[in-house]
Scaffold this motif. Sequence first.
Motif, mmCIF file in Angstrom:
data_model
loop_
_atom_site.group_PDB
_atom_site.id
_atom_site.type_symbol
_atom_site.label_atom_id
_atom_site.label_comp_id
_atom_site.label_asym_id
_atom_site.label_seq_id
_atom_site.Cartn_x
_atom_site.Cartn_y
_atom_site.Cartn_z
ATOM 1 N N THR A 108 9.868 3.562 -30.724
ATOM 2 C CA THR A 108 10.491 2.809 -29.639
ATOM 3 C C THR A 108 9.429 1.987 -28.934
ATOM 4 O O THR A 108 8.223 2.154 -29.173
ATOM 5 C CB THR A 108 11.172 3.741 -28.629
ATOM 6 N N SER A 110 8.447 2.215 -25.953
ATOM 7 C CA SER A 110 7.617 3.059 -25.097
ATOM 8 C C SER A 110 6.814 4.092 -25.890
ATOM 9 O O SER A 110 5.783 4.568 -25.422
ATOM 10 C CB SER A 110 8.478 3.788 -24.066
ATOM 11 N N GLN A 111 7.270 4.423 -27.106
ATOM 12 C CA GLN A 111 6.565 5.374 -27.959
ATOM 13 C C GLN A 111 6.573 4.878 -29.400
ATOM 14 O O GLN A 111 7.317 5.377 -30.237
ATOM 15 C CB GLN A 111 7.194 6.772 -27.873
ATOM 16 N N GLU A 184 0.405 2.637 -28.100
ATOM 17 C CA GLU A 184 0.541 1.656 -27.021
ATOM 18 C C GLU A 184 -0.783 0.930 -26.795
ATOM 19 O O GLU A 184 -0.812 -0.270 -26.507
ATOM 20 C CB GLU A 184 0.985 2.339 -25.730
ATOM 21 N N SER A 265 4.878 -5.625 -18.281
ATOM 22 C CA SER A 265 5.716 -4.859 -19.205
ATOM 23 C C SER A 265 6.525 -5.776 -20.120
ATOM 24 O O SER A 265 6.764 -5.451 -21.284
ATOM 25 C CB SER A 265 6.655 -3.941 -18.418
#
Length: 337
Positions: A108, A110-111, A184, A265
Amino acid sequence: MGNQTSCCRCAAKPDRKNRKDVYKVPDGEVVIKEENNTNLQHISDRERPEDDEEDPSLHPTTSTMFLTRSLTVDGKRSTRHQHMNHVSSTGSLQKYSSCSTIFIDDSTVSQPNLKSTIKCVALAIFYHIKNREPDLRLLEIFDEKCHPLTKEPVPDDYKDHNPEHKHIYKFIRTLFNAAQLTAECAIVTLVYLERLLTYAEIDICPSNWKRIILGAILLASKVWDDQAVWNVDYCQILKDITVEDMNELERQFLELLQFNINVPSSVYAKYYFDLRSLADANDLNFPSEPLCKDRAQKLEAMSRISEDKFKDIVKSSLKRSASLDNIAPRRSAAILS
């Protein structure tokens, strides 16, 4: 960024009201210039130059440099699939969902998946080098001939041969595995790399790609990770490099970025999805597994938790609105039922 071997470590804050700047002139004389800055502007309050609107590392609507260059062949725009064989001769088999089997991946925004993300970042850098702009200036701090990473002699023709994708991937993977960095961090590394190319007006090429990547990883790991890797730790990974060289690399990298290390972001998300697009175009698919009963139950549980959180947010916002305006909120069956 608070370690003692880093040039970024925090120091005592200078007196901004009565600052004295020291300069050295060529004949050795020291000149002291006094400034009285009572209203020193914060870096976040400064107006951005108009050129920054075209910087993909700052604006979410500007196309990433690596994706644009991946669509370039011999200086001309091309379709994405015409040059897939330049990178991989053996593509992985694509898995498709069917009525009986659903394939999903756990990566994802975020991960992200670590291995796949590093491969994609290495591929993006590969296209940067392969389709680089000609006749752009080179900086000594990134030149591997001037600052070698190993004791082995650098070949005389080190500027003439582009590295392969697998060599770039191996170099990045070694640093990430040894320093235990996250996926990330790899995306932020690519953001800093493209920001460097834009700000410093340089390009990445066979003679400087390792040191540019090293500088970007060094900075990204300190900005992103709570427990940053010290510069001296990278000297344990790259045995023949000195901590003084690492400090100087970090210092000049920061200066060339004009100390702009902020990554919005929205920009991070853009780079993530552009990397996935690059992966799809080059048969570097993120690993996917069949959806089993256990995974389906976990997804359902996560969905219910997110739904409950959303309902709580809506209810609390309605209560605040009622207390401020003394107006009874209307319940929406589509949201609250």
